[in-house]
Every structure is written in structure tokens, then in C-alpha cells.
Enzyme design. Structure first.
Site, short mmCIF file in Angstrom:
data_model
loop_
_atom_site.label_atom_id
_atom_site.label_comp_id
_atom_site.label_asym_id
_atom_site.label_seq_id
_atom_site.Cartn_x
_atom_site.Cartn_y
_atom_site.Cartn_z
N LEU A 47 57.62 70.44 -33.73
CA LEU A 47 57.80 71.15 -35.00
C LEU A 47 59.30 71.36 -35.23
O LEU A 47 59.82 72.46 -35.15
CB LEU A 47 57.06 72.49 -35.00
CG LEU A 47 55.56 72.43 -35.18
CD1 LEU A 47 54.96 73.83 -35.19
CD2 LEU A 47 55.18 71.69 -36.45
N HIS A 48 59.99 70.26 -35.53
CA HIS A 48 61.41 70.34 -35.84
C HIS A 48 61.60 70.80 -37.28
O HIS A 48 60.63 71.16 -37.95
CB HIS A 48 62.11 69.01 -35.54
CG HIS A 48 61.60 67.86 -36.35
ND1 HIS A 48 62.14 67.52 -37.57
CD2 HIS A 48 60.59 66.98 -36.13
CE1 HIS A 48 61.50 66.48 -38.07
NE2 HIS A 48 60.55 66.13 -37.20
N LEU A 49 62.80 70.77 -37.79
CA LEU A 49 63.13 71.40 -39.07
C LEU A 49 62.26 70.94 -40.24
O LEU A 49 61.72 71.77 -40.97
CB LEU A 49 64.61 71.17 -39.40
CG LEU A 49 65.12 71.86 -40.66
CD1 LEU A 49 64.92 73.37 -40.57
CD2 LEU A 49 66.59 71.54 -40.88
#
Length: 84
Positions: free
Chosen positions: A13-15
Site C-alpha cells: 500500500l504505497h502512496l
């Protein structure tokens, strides 16, 4: 209502997906919480979601509580399961 989900996106769950998750979560009146590593994170807060540091292969538990929890659960689960 709770739902256990596995993160399949290779970057976790990156940016970008975290931002999309928050935008989607804010569409609902229900309280939406991510449970991960014995902590709780507000799914409507980008900083909160990013601070969870969810990586590929991690399992999270999403909790939905409120009048539209069933729709929130269905749409957010589909979003997370669709991340690649």
C-alpha cells in the site's frame, strides 16, 4: 463487520493505492479501520494508511462500522483484491 484481506500488489500500500483507498473510504459514512500488526489505522487518513507500512503479502483486517458498512466492505474489498 470485518474482512481479512491479503495485499497482492508487489509494492504494497504505497502512496498511489493508499491515496485511492482513502478517497474510496471517504465516500462512506461508516467508520473504516485497518487492523495490522496489533495496531489500528484510519482508512480515511492517508498518513494513517501510509504509517501502517503494509507490504506485499501482508494480511490486513478491514473493519467496517456504520449504516453503509456492507457496501463499503464490498467496494473496498474489491479495490484491494484488484490491486496488482
Amino acid at each position: 463487520m470485518q474482512k481479512r484481506l491479503k495485499i497482492k500488489n508487489e509494492l504494497g500500500l504505497h502512496l498511489r493505492p493508499a491515496g485511492e483507498l482513502c478517497t474510496l473510504a471517504m465516500e462512506f459514512e461508516s467508520k473504516i479501520t485497518i487492523h495490522f500488526r496489533d495496531r489500528e489505522f484510519n482508512a480515511k487518513s492517508l498518513l494513517s494508511v501510509l504509517s501502517a507500512c503494509v507490504q506485499s503479502g501482508d494480511e490486513i483486517v478491514m473493519e467496517f462500522e456504520g449504516p453503509d458498512e456492507e457496501e463499503a466492505s464490498a467496494r473496498i474489498s474489491a479495490f484491494i483484491e484488484g490491486l496488482r
